[in-house]
Design an enzyme around this catalytic site. Sequence first.
Site, mmCIF file in Angstrom:
data_model
loop_
_atom_site.group_PDB
_atom_site.id
_atom_site.type_symbol
_atom_site.label_atom_id
_atom_site.label_comp_id
_atom_site.label_asym_id
_atom_site.label_seq_id
_atom_site.Cartn_x
_atom_site.Cartn_y
_atom_site.Cartn_z
ATOM 1 N N GLU A 285 18.093 -4.100 8.735
ATOM 2 C CA GLU A 285 17.853 -2.780 8.143
ATOM 3 C C GLU A 285 17.999 -1.716 9.224
ATOM 4 O O GLU A 285 17.470 -1.876 10.331
ATOM 5 C CB GLU A 285 16.435 -2.644 7.569
ATOM 6 C CG GLU A 285 16.139 -3.417 6.316
ATOM 7 C CD GLU A 285 14.711 -3.155 5.830
ATOM 8 O OE1 GLU A 285 14.073 -2.190 6.333
ATOM 9 O OE2 GLU A 285 14.222 -3.919 4.975
ATOM 10 N N GLU A 340 14.530 5.335 -3.722
ATOM 11 C CA GLU A 340 13.629 4.541 -4.577
ATOM 12 C C GLU A 340 12.339 5.314 -4.809
ATOM 13 O O GLU A 340 11.493 5.425 -3.916
ATOM 14 C CB GLU A 340 13.355 3.187 -3.921
ATOM 15 C CG GLU A 340 14.609 2.344 -3.733
ATOM 16 C CD GLU A 340 14.340 1.068 -2.959
ATOM 17 O OE1 GLU A 340 13.702 0.155 -3.517
ATOM 18 O OE2 GLU A 340 14.756 0.989 -1.784
ATOM 19 N N LYS A 343 8.375 3.916 -4.258
ATOM 20 C CA LYS A 343 7.847 3.416 -2.993
ATOM 21 C C LYS A 343 6.685 4.298 -2.545
ATOM 22 O O LYS A 343 6.769 5.525 -2.589
ATOM 23 C CB LYS A 343 8.941 3.387 -1.924
ATOM 24 C CG LYS A 343 10.055 2.404 -2.234
ATOM 25 C CD LYS A 343 10.951 2.154 -1.048
ATOM 26 C CE LYS A 343 10.292 1.207 -0.078
ATOM 27 N NZ LYS A 343 11.203 0.766 0.983
ATOM 28 N N GLU A 349 9.795 7.642 2.721
ATOM 29 C CA GLU A 349 9.901 6.280 2.191
ATOM 30 C C GLU A 349 10.762 6.214 0.931
ATOM 31 O O GLU A 349 11.320 5.176 0.618
ATOM 32 C CB GLU A 349 8.502 5.729 1.879
ATOM 33 C CG GLU A 349 7.721 5.322 3.110
ATOM 34 C CD GLU A 349 8.413 4.204 3.884
ATOM 35 O OE1 GLU A 349 8.701 3.154 3.290
ATOM 36 O OE2 GLU A 349 8.690 4.403 5.082
#
Length: 504
Positions: A285, A340, A343, A349
């Site tokens: 990542e 997203e 999250k 985030e």
Amino acid sequence: MANSHKHPDRSSSCTTKLLSLCIILIFLAAAAVSIVYLIIRTGKPTIGINYGRIASNLPPPAQAVEMIKQLKIGRVKIYDSNPEVLRALANSGLEVSIMVTNQELEGVGSSQAAADQWVQQNVVAWYKSVKIIMVVVGNEVLSDSTDQGLWTSLVPAMENIQASLLRFKLGSIMVTTSLAVDCLETSFPPSNGTFRKDITTSVIQPLLQFLSRTHAYFFVNVYPYFAWADNPTEIPLDYALFDSNGALVQDGGYHYTNLLDAQLDAVVSAMTRLGYQDVKLAISETGWPSHGDPNQPGANISVAAEYNRGLVRKAIWDPKGTPRRPGSYIPTYIFSLFNEDLKPGPTTERNWGLLYPNGSSVYDIDLTGRRKESEYVSSSQSLPFQLNLPSASTSLIPADSSSPSHLEGGQQSGAGGQWCVAKDSAESQILLKNLNYACSQADCIAIQPGKPCYSAISISKQASYAFNIYYQHAKATGGTCYFDGAAVLTSIDPSSGSCIYPLV
């Protein structure tokens, strides 16, 4: 005399054979390098993407897979083994990494039968149609100190999955785990890289032994953003964005031009310190957030675009490895495919994606790595996202006739803070120019169409929000509320309704 002639002849013959062998080895090595570069440079997509799904508004997996292919991505990593996602990936040509989740880890680690069942259900059932190349056992397991039962289960789970794959004659599928850089106790300078004492003997040593024996990658989640954001006054932003002029960090005989290399080499040093310098390294990542809270510097679209563009060029178009691993190809997975929205945590985030859930790009990026930064439209020439504002040559509705102290909102700051807003007297062309600049440095999503601070008729309101969001981010490091004389500080809150002007 006879002996004196035999030895030179034997030596000559031996030298000739060694020379021939060396030539053959050099040729084979060159051929291997050529093949690697041929694969990279003939257009085969080799960058990876993390496809997370902690969101309420994502497209169905079949559509998501099509988006991945349109981006010319060649590898995808998912955070489970979801059947619907695997079904969408079938016959896609994408190389797929699936995951034993942290919730499944202890069961798989404690029972070979459980591991066999997991492999049969999630690998054997799919491998003929899905190009599964890797099983990742757990994600950032060693970052959670509250559940050390997972720590002791990690390597046994990897061993059990590996044994099961061999039992099903699927030994070509690699087994690894993803660890965060917080597995290191020391990371600077890179030569001092050392694993944490609480995990070195019990987990890291057996893990490295497993990876070395199976020739698998050490998967590391590494984010220069966090290192830079924790210390933006000491770490130059250019160093984090692959854009520094020359080496900024010298560590013995090693010279570092970017922060990512330094972080990776800290991991290499830590592995070498334990005697595992042969273990290959991969980035499971990495990325940069495109949106953040007012107290999260650098989390904006312009900087995120520059980081990921530079990353792709470094990873697949001109892979030079790191100073401690020169010439090595380091497989890299960008985090992430989508923003997203579910999250938890700070705003960053939820904003790592290359795409919005509707499939539109957060910013322009070529994931083949062919385009140089200079070939993208400069953020000083064009907004990195669409504001749908009139052009500078269009007749614009003037700014509100009220002074900054009478803008809508009207609440006095009780803490003595100040907002930065557009002057009533500022010319529209100056406002638009400086609005574009502010939005290239800070996050102006709130003034996009459909967002709470968007105004179709007043560029002054748009500019006021942009000036303020920039000022609140930048004032701690010397940023001012000037904007070519088009802005002014006010102690009256300009917020209105759901349009909130942050104050830091």
